[in-house]
Design an enzyme around this catalytic site. Structure first.
Site, PDB file in Angstrom:
ATOM      1  N   GLU A 282      -8.274  -1.455  -9.423  1.00 24.33           N
ATOM      2  CA  GLU A 282      -7.931  -1.335  -7.998  1.00 24.33           C
ATOM      3  C   GLU A 282      -7.619   0.122  -7.707  1.00 24.33           C
ATOM      4  OE1 GLU A 282      -8.650  -3.440  -5.929  1.00 24.33           O
ATOM      5  OE2 GLU A 282      -7.784  -2.590  -4.115  1.00 24.33           O
ATOM      6  N   GLU A 313     -10.889   5.336   0.888  1.00 21.65           N
ATOM      7  CA  GLU A 313     -10.965   5.606  -0.555  1.00 21.65           C
ATOM      8  C   GLU A 313     -12.421   5.727  -1.017  1.00 21.65           C
ATOM      9  OE1 GLU A 313      -6.826   3.158  -0.813  1.00 21.65           O
ATOM     10  OE2 GLU A 313      -8.593   2.271  -1.717  1.00 21.65           O
ATOM     11  N   ASP A 471      -4.686  -4.955  -1.872  1.00 20.61           N
ATOM     12  CA  ASP A 471      -4.510  -5.458  -3.239  1.00 20.61           C
ATOM     13  C   ASP A 471      -4.798  -6.961  -3.270  1.00 20.61           C
ATOM     14  OD1 ASP A 471      -1.457  -3.465  -3.597  1.00 20.61           O
ATOM     15  OD2 ASP A 471      -3.576  -2.900  -3.595  1.00 20.61           O
TER      16      ASP A 471
HETATM   17  N1  LIG Z   1      -4.111  -7.327  10.397  1.00 20.67           N
HETATM   18  C1  LIG Z   1      -4.919  -7.522   9.356  1.00 20.67           C
HETATM   19  N2  LIG Z   1      -5.475  -8.741   9.162  1.00 20.67           N
HETATM   20  C2  LIG Z   1      -6.302  -8.949   8.096  1.00 20.67           C
HETATM   21  N3  LIG Z   1      -6.639  -7.994   7.195  1.00 20.67           N
HETATM   22  C3  LIG Z   1      -6.101  -6.775   7.373  1.00 20.67           C
HETATM   23  C4  LIG Z   1      -5.210  -6.474   8.435  1.00 20.67           C
HETATM   24  N4  LIG Z   1      -4.831  -5.167   8.317  1.00 20.67           N
HETATM   25  C5  LIG Z   1      -5.462  -4.681   7.218  1.00 20.67           C
HETATM   26  N5  LIG Z   1      -6.226  -5.640   6.669  1.00 20.67           N
HETATM   27  C6  LIG Z   1      -7.071  -5.506   5.484  1.00 20.67           C
HETATM   28  O1  LIG Z   1      -6.279  -4.877   4.481  1.00 20.67           O
HETATM   29  C7  LIG Z   1      -6.968  -3.734   4.003  1.00 20.67           C
HETATM   30  C8  LIG Z   1      -5.942  -2.666   3.603  1.00 20.67           C
HETATM   31  O2  LIG Z   1      -6.390  -2.189   2.372  1.00 20.67           O
HETATM   32  P1  LIG Z   1      -5.610  -0.994   1.629  1.00 20.67           P
HETATM   33  O3  LIG Z   1      -5.555   0.166   2.523  1.00 20.67           O
HETATM   34  O4  LIG Z   1      -6.257  -0.868   0.297  1.00 20.67           O
HETATM   35  O5  LIG Z   1      -4.147  -1.625   1.515  1.00 20.67           O
HETATM   36  P2  LIG Z   1      -3.189  -1.674   0.252  1.00 20.67           P
HETATM   37  O6  LIG Z   1      -3.738  -0.708  -0.754  1.00 20.67           O
HETATM   38  O7  LIG Z   1      -1.841  -1.293   0.784  1.00 20.67           O
HETATM   39  O8  LIG Z   1      -3.212  -3.074  -0.266  1.00 20.67           O
HETATM   40  C9  LIG Z   1      -7.847  -3.261   5.134  1.00 20.67           C
HETATM   41  O9  LIG Z   1      -8.964  -2.538   4.625  1.00 20.67           O
HETATM   42  C10 LIG Z   1      -8.272  -4.589   5.764  1.00 20.67           C
HETATM   43  O10 LIG Z   1      -9.422  -5.105   5.084  1.00 20.67           O
HETATM   44  O1  LIG Z   2       1.087   4.821  -6.706  1.00 22.40           O
HETATM   45  P1  LIG Z   2       2.336   3.995  -6.788  1.00 22.40           P
HETATM   46  O2  LIG Z   2       3.602   4.779  -6.684  1.00 22.40           O
HETATM   47  O3  LIG Z   2       2.300   3.015  -7.922  1.00 22.40           O
HETATM   48  O4  LIG Z   2       2.378   3.105  -5.435  1.00 22.40           O
HETATM   49  C1  LIG Z   2       1.448   2.135  -5.151  1.00 22.40           C
HETATM   50  C2  LIG Z   2       1.664   1.713  -3.700  1.00 22.40           C
HETATM   51  O5  LIG Z   2       0.485   1.011  -3.338  1.00 22.40           O
HETATM   52  C3  LIG Z   2       0.837  -0.339  -3.055  1.00 22.40           C
HETATM   53  O6  LIG Z   2       0.709  -1.098  -4.230  1.00 22.40           O
HETATM   54  C4  LIG Z   2      -0.119  -0.883  -2.000  1.00 22.40           C
HETATM   55  O7  LIG Z   2      -1.413  -0.879  -2.537  1.00 22.40           O
HETATM   56  C5  LIG Z   2       2.283  -0.311  -2.584  1.00 22.40           C
HETATM   57  O8  LIG Z   2       2.917  -1.563  -2.728  1.00 22.40           O
HETATM   58  C6  LIG Z   2       2.867   0.745  -3.498  1.00 22.40           C
HETATM   59  O9  LIG Z   2       3.994   1.389  -2.917  1.00 22.40           O
HETATM   60 MG   LIG Z   3      -5.518  -0.442  -1.519  1.00 20.76          MG
END
Ligand SMILES: Nc1ncnc2c1ncn2[C@@H]1O[C@H](COP(=O)(O)OP(=O)(O)O)[C@@H](O)[C@H]1O
Ligand SMILES: O=P(O)(O)OC[C@H]1O[C@](O)(CO)[C@@H](O)[C@@H]1O
Ligand SMILES: [Mg+2]
EC number: 2.7.1.146
Length: 491
Positions: A282, A313, A471
């Protein structure tokens, strides 16, 4: 397919994965978990913080684009950049100063499990997977409390040279302290006035301030490393993340090379007793381009089967791999952005020798799959639809406590903007002779060199928060792919 046909296809996919998920023996998850201190920014909050610093300096700092947070000015500059574009970002901080300043001046709303490995371990355990083995190099008692207490979630613990799998609460080490990240969530429509400017946030998203204490190492204890083959034999897949915290150089003279080699060695150990194990990485927002490049070229390339990442990304990865033009086309808000995203994902699949690259974007997912990926395209499509249902349920409810919680995601509307975006890509692929419109509309395109799965995603209008949804998407899709691999599709 129109929205009602996609709705039906979503329900079939959910039911198929619900039937098959129990055939997955288990998934190994490592490395990063932390405590997410979540703050939902409201009207006036940013203006209040700006009054505590010199706004002129913030304006200057916005232009210099700080890639780490050393001061409140750096923090506010990157927050305003993220809110202006509505883009997700993760910025490292190497001191506790900003944590103290935010604690004094902002106060967080909620402390929750954070870190890809932490979030994903809890999700998979709550999806009733047979077994989730989580490994967090710095598992403190406080951090262990954020793991779900469930018999299927275990953590390696070495006692007198013997390795046991215990609940995280029993495997923690009181020598370690919790790593706390700040998550600043901002909602679409929030307006922020600063100097003569005014920002209106275009979409819900979050800024992550990733704390990087000096003791952080993306590594494994020798004992756990030695026992990886034994653990690898008992699982079908591994989800690895956290490489973003690898530094170029360390105080003890070690460099990123030592940790990259160790990371590659760990993957080799997992494969040793189980050559068929499927490895997923991831990805995340990585400010240090040198480290970003090393992760892609030295860890992911040739060693990893599956990669999950968001749109920004993809652009960042293309940038460090030499596709600057394409990277720019991916993130500029123009008509052909989705075409550039598809073309970029194809390049990453072939350049990094992956079996699958799953890109999540707001409103649609694109998964480019190599011809030797051991799952048929229909089941692969099921996995993406299931992932969107799971993500929607998390966005709606703030989390998944059990497999049955996922079904709530089926009531979340399919994004019409996502459908419109996908139609643009469809027109392009048909024009290029890559597929006919009928195949495209079913979401499965088989070309000569790779297959492509494209789905419109379910989008929650007012999500509880956004951190960790990506994630959730990648991990639930990967778990469903493993389920598809161990239970061939009934015809
Ligand atoms: N309101 C929403 N409803 C459904 N899916 C969402 C919503 N907001 C974001 N997402 C999904 O979540 C993804 C966020 O991915 P990412 O930026 O990798 O988040 P993280 O790394 O914090 O898990 C977006 O690309 C989209 O596909
Ligand atoms: O790079 P780090 O410090 O492990 O943080 C990862 C961050 O990305 C997330 O896992 C979201 O993808 C957050 O929950 C977290 O704060
Ligand atoms: Mg992510």
């Amino acid at each position: 397919m129109d929205i009602s046909e996609w709705d039906k296809r979503y329900i079939e996919a959910y039911e198929s994965v619900a039937r098959n998920i129990s055939c997955v023996n288990g998934i190994f998850v490592a490395y990063n978990s932390n405590v997410d201190a979540i703050k939902h920014i409201g009207p006036g909050d940013v203006e209040n913080l700006l009054r505590k610093v010199d706004v002129e300096t913030v304006q200057q700092r916005i232009f210099s684009y700080p890639r780490q947070i050393d001061s409140p000015v750096d923090f506010l500059a990157r927050l305003l950049i993220a809110m202006k574009d509505g883009k997700a970002a993760e910025i490292p901080t190497y001191s506790t100063d900003i944590h103290e300043w935010l604690t004094d001046n902002l106060v967080f709303d909620e402390a929750r499990m954070g870190g890809q490995a932490g979030i994903i371990s809890n999700l998979l355990a709550n999806m009733d997977l047979n077994k989730v083995i989580a490994y967090i190099p710095w598992l403190s008692p406080e951090q262990a409390d954020y793991f779900v207490s469930s018999p299927n979630l275990l953590h390696p613990f070495v006692r007198e040279g013997r390795m046991e799998l215990l609940p995280p609460a029993e495997a923690s080490n009181s020598d370690y302290k919790a790593k706390v990240n700040w998550i600043i969530e901002f909602n679409k429509g929030l307006s922020v006035k600063y100097a003569e400017d005014r920002i209106i946030v275009p979409r819900n998203n979050r800024l992550i301030i990733s704390s990087r204490p000096p003791w952080i190492r993306i590594d494994m204890s020798d004992e756990v490393y030695e026992h990886l083959p034994e653990m690898g034999k008992t699982v079908d897949g591994a989800i690895l993340s956290g490489y973003q915290m690898i530094k170029e150089a360390y105080e003890d003279g070690k460099t990123y090379r030592d940790y990259v080699e160790r990371a590659v060695g760990a993957i080799g150990q997992l494969k040793k007793a189980n050559p068929d194990i499927c490895i997923h990485v991831e990805f995340t927002s990585i400010q240090n381009k040198f480290i970003r490049s090393a992760i892609l070229n030295d860890i992911v390339h040739n060693h990893v089967h599956s990669l999950g990442l968001d749109t920004v990304e993809v652009a960042n990865a293309l940038n460090v791999l030499g596709y600057e033009e394409l990277a720019y086309s991916v993130i500029k808000k123009e008509e052909d952005a989705i075409v550039a995203l598809y073309e970029g994902a194809v390049r990453l699949l072939h350049e990094l020798k992956l079996q699958r690259i799953h890109v999540h974007s707001l409103g649609f997912y694109i998964c480019v799959v190599s011809k030797d990926c051991p799952i048929d395209v229909e089941q692969h499509l099921d996995s993406l639809l299931f992932a969107s249902t799971t993500a929607a349920s998390r966005a709606l409810q703030g989390g998944i406590k059990g497999f049955e919680d996922i079904k709530a995601g089926l009531d979340v509307p399919i994004s019409t903007q996502g459908m419109d975006q996908i139609d643009k890509l469809g027109a392009y692929l048909v024009r290029q002779g890559k597929c006919n419109l009928e195949d495209f509309e079913k979401g499965c395109i088989c070309t000569r060199n790779h297959d492509v799965l494209i789905i419109p995603a379910r989008v929650v209008d007012h999500p509880v928060d956004t951190v960790g949804i990506g994630d959730t998407i990648s991990a639930s899709a990967f778990a469903a792919v493993l389920a598809g691999m161990c239970s061939p599709r009934e015809n």
